[in-house]
Design a protein around this motif. Structure first.
Motif, PDB file in Angstrom:
ATOM      1  N   ARG A   1       1.677  16.834  -6.554  1.00 24.43           N
ATOM      2  CA  ARG A   1       1.657  16.220  -4.867  1.00 24.43           C
ATOM      3  C   ARG A   1       2.284  15.404  -4.396  1.00 24.43           C
ATOM      4  O   ARG A   1       2.214  14.903  -4.134  1.00 24.43           O
ATOM      5  CB  ARG A   1      -0.118  15.872  -4.419  1.00 24.43           C
ATOM      6  N   ARG A   2       3.596  15.495  -5.098  1.00 24.03           N
ATOM      7  CA  ARG A   2       4.456  14.149  -5.107  1.00 24.03           C
ATOM      8  C   ARG A   2       4.965  14.658  -3.236  1.00 24.03           C
ATOM      9  O   ARG A   2       5.746  13.910  -2.954  1.00 24.03           O
ATOM     10  CB  ARG A   2       5.668  14.389  -5.795  1.00 24.03           C
ATOM     11  N   GLY A   3       4.785  15.755  -2.536  1.00 29.92           N
ATOM     12  CA  GLY A   3       5.491  15.677  -0.580  1.00 29.92           C
ATOM     13  C   GLY A   3       7.207  16.596  -1.569  1.00 29.92           C
ATOM     14  O   GLY A   3       7.656  16.952   0.051  1.00 29.92           O
TER      15      GLY A   3
ATOM     16  N   GLY B   1       8.100  -1.943  -2.133  1.00 36.32           N
ATOM     17  CA  GLY B   1       7.977  -1.282  -1.653  1.00 36.32           C
ATOM     18  C   GLY B   1       7.240  -0.356  -2.519  1.00 36.32           C
ATOM     19  O   GLY B   1       7.854   0.142  -3.380  1.00 36.32           O
ATOM     20  N   GLN B   2       5.824   0.006  -2.135  1.00 37.40           N
ATOM     21  CA  GLN B   2       5.624   1.093  -3.088  1.00 37.40           C
ATOM     22  C   GLN B   2       6.722   2.684  -2.692  1.00 37.40           C
ATOM     23  O   GLN B   2       6.918   3.590  -3.329  1.00 37.40           O
ATOM     24  CB  GLN B   2       4.075   1.507  -3.273  1.00 37.40           C
ATOM     25  N   THR B   3       6.750   2.376  -1.394  1.00 35.96           N
ATOM     26  CA  THR B   3       7.592   3.848  -0.802  1.00 35.96           C
ATOM     27  C   THR B   3       7.915   2.758   0.100  1.00 35.96           C
ATOM     28  O   THR B   3       8.263   3.057   1.536  1.00 35.96           O
ATOM     29  CB  THR B   3       6.882   4.467  -0.191  1.00 35.96           C
ATOM     30  N   VAL B   4       9.739   2.202  -0.340  1.00 32.55           N
ATOM     31  CA  VAL B   4      10.667   1.393   0.285  1.00 32.55           C
ATOM     32  C   VAL B   4      10.960   1.758   1.365  1.00 32.55           C
ATOM     33  O   VAL B   4      10.961   0.789   2.743  1.00 32.55           O
ATOM     34  CB  VAL B   4      11.037  -0.006  -0.545  1.00 32.55           C
TER      35      VAL B   4
ATOM     36  N   GLY C   1       1.051  -1.572  -0.154  1.00 30.43           N
ATOM     37  CA  GLY C   1       0.107   0.100   0.319  1.00 30.43           C
ATOM     38  C   GLY C   1       0.627   1.898   0.156  1.00 30.43           C
ATOM     39  O   GLY C   1       2.366   1.274  -0.123  1.00 30.43           O
ATOM     40  N   CYS C   2       0.070   1.898  -0.071  1.00 31.61           N
ATOM     41  CA  CYS C   2       0.807   3.553   0.225  1.00 31.61           C
ATOM     42  C   CYS C   2      -0.080   4.574   0.288  1.00 31.61           C
ATOM     43  O   CYS C   2      -1.160   4.715   0.275  1.00 31.61           O
ATOM     44  CB  CYS C   2       1.341   4.167  -1.547  1.00 31.61           C
ATOM     45  N   ASN C   3       0.681   5.481   1.935  1.00 30.04           N
ATOM     46  CA  ASN C   3       0.187   7.047   1.729  1.00 30.04           C
ATOM     47  C   ASN C   3       0.097   7.912   1.237  1.00 30.04           C
ATOM     48  O   ASN C   3      -0.642   8.961   1.561  1.00 30.04           O
ATOM     49  CB  ASN C   3       0.125   7.156   3.642  1.00 30.04           C
ATOM     50  N   LYS C   4       0.441   7.910  -0.497  1.00 32.75           N
ATOM     51  CA  LYS C   4       0.921   9.602  -0.520  1.00 32.75           C
ATOM     52  C   LYS C   4      -0.150  10.231  -1.570  1.00 32.75           C
ATOM     53  O   LYS C   4      -0.103  11.231  -1.791  1.00 32.75           O
ATOM     54  CB  LYS C   4       2.146   8.872  -1.441  1.00 32.75           C
ATOM     55  N   PHE C   5      -0.985   9.463  -2.039  1.00 27.31           N
ATOM     56  CA  PHE C   5      -2.308   9.867  -2.713  1.00 27.31           C
ATOM     57  C   PHE C   5      -1.189  10.826  -3.632  1.00 27.31           C
ATOM     58  O   PHE C   5      -2.132  12.058  -3.879  1.00 27.31           O
ATOM     59  CB  PHE C   5      -3.284  10.993  -1.757  1.00 27.31           C
ATOM     60  N   CYS C   6      -0.538  10.300  -4.783  1.00 28.94           N
ATOM     61  CA  CYS C   6      -0.073  11.743  -5.659  1.00 28.94           C
ATOM     62  C   CYS C   6      -1.897  11.886  -6.513  1.00 28.94           C
ATOM     63  O   CYS C   6      -2.213  10.671  -6.718  1.00 28.94           O
ATOM     64  CB  CYS C   6       1.061  10.975  -6.337  1.00 28.94           C
ATOM     65  N   THR C   7      -0.991  12.800  -7.130  1.00 27.90           N
ATOM     66  CA  THR C   7      -2.776  13.014  -7.905  1.00 27.90           C
ATOM     67  C   THR C   7      -3.309  12.584  -9.242  1.00 27.90           C
ATOM     68  O   THR C   7      -4.437  12.019  -9.568  1.00 27.90           O
ATOM     69  CB  THR C   7      -2.889  15.051  -8.496  1.00 27.90           C
ATOM     70  N   TYR C   8      -2.303  12.204  -9.473  1.00 22.78           N
ATOM     71  CA  TYR C   8      -1.696  11.003 -10.882  1.00 22.78           C
ATOM     72  C   TYR C   8      -2.684   9.470 -10.667  1.00 22.78           C
ATOM     73  O   TYR C   8      -2.452   8.546 -11.377  1.00 22.78           O
ATOM     74  CB  TYR C   8      -1.021  10.916 -11.595  1.00 22.78           C
ATOM     75  N   CYS C   9      -2.834   8.971  -9.225  1.00 21.30           N
ATOM     76  CA  CYS C   9      -1.711   7.406  -8.436  1.00 21.30           C
ATOM     77  C   CYS C   9      -3.273   6.718  -8.251  1.00 21.30           C
ATOM     78  O   CYS C   9      -3.866   7.738  -7.456  1.00 21.30           O
ATOM     79  CB  CYS C   9      -0.627   7.403  -8.103  1.00 21.30           C
ATOM     80  N   ILE C  10      -3.339   5.697  -8.864  1.00 22.81           N
ATOM     81  CA  ILE C  10      -4.452   5.199  -8.120  1.00 22.81           C
ATOM     82  C   ILE C  10      -4.089   3.651  -6.863  1.00 22.81           C
ATOM     83  O   ILE C  10      -4.918   3.596  -6.239  1.00 22.81           O
ATOM     84  CB  ILE C  10      -5.321   4.070  -9.720  1.00 22.81           C
ATOM     85  N   VAL C  11      -3.157   4.174  -7.228  1.00 22.84           N
ATOM     86  CA  VAL C  11      -2.778   2.454  -5.623  1.00 22.84           C
ATOM     87  C   VAL C  11      -2.825   2.703  -4.398  1.00 22.84           C
ATOM     88  O   VAL C  11      -3.469   2.014  -3.874  1.00 22.84           O
ATOM     89  CB  VAL C  11      -0.861   2.476  -5.963  1.00 22.84           C
ATOM     90  N   PRO C  12      -3.133   4.129  -3.459  1.00 25.13           N
ATOM     91  CA  PRO C  12      -4.005   4.243  -2.550  1.00 25.13           C
ATOM     92  C   PRO C  12      -4.993   4.021  -2.680  1.00 25.13           C
ATOM     93  O   PRO C  12      -5.433   2.807  -1.078  1.00 25.13           O
ATOM     94  CB  PRO C  12      -3.476   5.508  -1.861  1.00 25.13           C
ATOM     95  N   TYR C  13      -5.901   3.541  -3.443  1.00 26.95           N
ATOM     96  CA  TYR C  13      -7.370   3.200  -3.354  1.00 26.95           C
ATOM     97  C   TYR C  13      -7.289   1.999  -4.045  1.00 26.95           C
ATOM     98  O   TYR C  13      -8.110   1.202  -3.296  1.00 26.95           O
ATOM     99  CB  TYR C  13      -7.595   4.346  -4.263  1.00 26.95           C
TER     100      TYR C  13
ATOM    101  N   SER D   1      12.286   3.849  -3.856  1.00 21.38           N
ATOM    102  CA  SER D   1      12.061   4.897  -2.574  1.00 21.38           C
ATOM    103  C   SER D   1      11.359   5.824  -3.237  1.00 21.38           C
ATOM    104  O   SER D   1      10.971   6.524  -4.743  1.00 21.38           O
ATOM    105  CB  SER D   1      13.603   5.244  -3.250  1.00 21.38           C
ATOM    106  N   TYR D   2      11.208   6.317  -2.063  1.00 24.16           N
ATOM    107  CA  TYR D   2      10.966   8.308  -2.204  1.00 24.16           C
ATOM    108  C   TYR D   2      11.894   8.674  -1.402  1.00 24.16           C
ATOM    109  O   TYR D   2      12.038   9.015   0.303  1.00 24.16           O
ATOM    110  CB  TYR D   2       9.356   8.154  -1.292  1.00 24.16           C
ATOM    111  N   PRO D   3      11.606  10.286  -1.749  1.00 26.59           N
ATOM    112  CA  PRO D   3      12.381  11.052  -1.059  1.00 26.59           C
ATOM    113  C   PRO D   3      12.135  11.200   0.375  1.00 26.59           C
ATOM    114  O   PRO D   3      12.794  11.728   1.252  1.00 26.59           O
ATOM    115  CB  PRO D   3      12.489  12.234  -1.801  1.00 26.59           C
TER     116      PRO D   3
HETATM  117  S1  SF4 Z   1       2.907   7.369  -6.894  1.00 22.08           S
HETATM  118 FE1  SF4 Z   1       4.235   6.416  -5.543  1.00 22.08          FE
HETATM  119  S2  SF4 Z   1       4.395   7.365  -3.300  1.00 22.08           S
HETATM  120 FE2  SF4 Z   1       2.554   8.252  -5.130  1.00 22.08          FE
HETATM  121  S3  SF4 Z   1       0.637   7.447  -4.855  1.00 22.08           S
HETATM  122 FE3  SF4 Z   1       1.324   5.991  -5.982  1.00 22.08          FE
HETATM  123  S4  SF4 Z   1       2.419   5.040  -4.939  1.00 22.08           S
HETATM  124 FE4  SF4 Z   1       2.534   6.300  -3.965  1.00 22.08          FE
END
Ligand code: SF4
Length: 450
Positions: A276-278, A177-180, A133-145, A237-239
């Motif tokens: 929303r890359r953070g 990991g999505q953000t290991v 999973g992932c907690n980041k919710f980048c605006t283009y990404c479906i992974v957290p959902y 990795s995630y910065p």
């Molecule tokens: S792009 Fe990566 S960091 Fe951003 S929400 Fe998707 S999996 Fe998470």
């Protein structure tokens, strides 16, 4: 009974499929090479890219016809995709039990079923998911959902899986990991002091012994001395989750390969904010400089999205500028396409025309071809440690510690006196004789270290 699994997507999906296959094998099911030989067809789709999900929909259409031709004598299960009426069971990613419960009574799945169920390795390398999973919710990404919030596996569970792989011939594991670097943050216990040195951090005790949350560095250390294991990799990795402690552990632990894949996505602060890359580009640059300072041999790859909503020519040029400045070993570039259900799909306009997106994509590819060729040309004449992963027509293939693909020409008629012929799973010293932007070529330079 026989099963067939069709997998589309990244290493995380491949690892999920292997885990499900291990569960089915444990229940006595056999693998079928094709869906038309199977009683259960599982479609494990990529949740990240729309194109992949479209391909899965096409494959499901074929399965629907197969099911009809067999008067329903085929069960269809889908992991990670949308619902279709003819699908018998639908499961979220990693919800293996949902599929298994469909084919076996629940009583057989209890107790020690999962702790002891690990995928069958298919070669000397294996993927091991460590955080889902992932907690980041980048605006283009479906992974957290689709994959839900971050959930780390325990160190004991991961160490058991690594041990199981290595006992069956695996030499290299990639911790996924999505953000290991977020590994461990959701586990119980007080947070780590990430500025503390690795190892005996807390009055001579490790983080776990002191009841602290472990981090990726703790995990490296916990699996490092697994018998048979030669290399550890980690991805992605995630910065914002990177810490000095993790970077130092990569540099200090001999089995951890000094390769970082850190998605940049864009080189412009406004585009990064829209995504929303953070992080800002300045923070990203700072981490890359720090990694290269601490780990001088580090190789870096990155991911870039071109043509994101509203991206101007000037903003795109800034991305090219950052790529030129940082000189990555590899760049994975994608043209933005809206993914239904994401924030960008709901609230942003996809303004960049497709032809322009492709022009930008090709510009990144051209830049990277030049940079990659220049970097790899410097390796000609050096000796690289390669883990042999395959062999075809007398040419061995593998990767060096920096994750570069290496083709190794085998000497014909090597006698025993000259050294043992390398085999799959061996670590070999290879002298590099030729380089392109994408791969290296060489010949065996020293004896084989099995
Ligand atoms: S792009 Fe990566 S960091 Fe951003 S929400 Fe998707 S999996 Fe998470």
């Amino acid at each position: 009974m026989r099963y067939h699994i069709w997998t589309e997507g990244c290493q995380m999906n491949e690892a999920d499929s292997e885990k499900l296959a291990a569960g089915l094998a444990k229940l006595g099911w056999e693998e079928a090479q094709k869906a038309d030989q199977a009683d259960l067809a599982v479609v494990n789709t990529c949740v990240v890219r729309q194109k992949a999900e479209d391909r899965a929909a096409g494959y499901l259409g074929m399965l629907r016809k197969l099911k009809q031709s067999r008067n329903g004598g085929l069960q269809i299960a889908v992991m990670g995709c949308s619902r279709f009426p003819y699908v018998d069971v639908w499961a979220r990613p990693q919800s293996f039990e949902v599929v298994l419960r469909h084919v076996m009574p629940e009583s057989e799945l209890g107790g020690e079923f999962w702790p002891d169920t690990f995928p069958e390795p298919k070669g000397p390398t294996a993927f091991v998911p460590v955080i889902h999973g992932c907690n980041k919710f980048c605006t283009y990404c479906i992974v957290p959902y689709r994959r839900g919030r971050e959930r780390s596996r325990t160190i004991e569970d991961i160490a058991r899986e690594v041990g199981s792989h290595c006992a069956r011939g695996v030499r290299e594991v990639t911790l996924l990991g999505q953000t290991v670097e977020a590994y461990g943050k959701d586990l119980p216990g007080p947070s780590l002091d990430t500025s503390a040195p690795r190892g005996a951090d807390y009055s001579g005790r490790t983080a776990e012994e002191a009841g602290r949350k472990p981090d990726l560095a703790s995990l490296f250390e916990a699996v490092h001395d697994t018998p048979g294991l030669a290399r550890i990799r980690f991805l992605t990795s995630y910065p914002r989750d990177m810490t000095e402690r993790i970077v130092r552990s990569v540099a200090e632990l001999p089995k951890v390969c000094e390769h970082f894949n850190i998605p940049l996505q864009a080189g412009d602060n406004d585009v990064l904010a829209q995504m929303r890359r953070g992080y800002t580009i300045e923070e990203y640059l700072e981490w890359v400089h720090r990694i290269r300072e601490i780990s001088r041999k580090a190789t870096l790859s990155t991911d870039v999205i071109v043509g994101f909503c509203g991206e101007t020519e000037a903003q795109f040029e800034r991305t090219l500028g950052v790529l030129e400045q940082l000189r990555f070993d590899k760049v994975h570039v994608a043209a933005y396409s809206p993914r239904p259900g994401t924030i960008a799909w709901r609230h942003m306009e996809d303004t960049v025309p497709q032809a322009e997106k492709m022009r930008r994509l090709h510009a990144v590819e051209a830049l990277q071809e030049r940079v990659g060729s220049e970097i790899n040309a410097q390796l000609v004449g050096t000796v690289q440690e390669v883990l042999v992963e395959g062999e075809k027509d007398g040419v061995l293939t593998g990767r060096n510690r920096g994750n570069k693909l290496v083709h190794v020409r085998q000497e014909r008629g090597r006698s025993k006196e000259q050294g043992q012929t390398p085999a799959i799973g061996d670590l070999v010293d290879v002298r590099i004789t030729k380089a392109t932007a994408w791969s290296l070529q060489g010949e065996v330079a020293a004896s084989v270290a099995a």
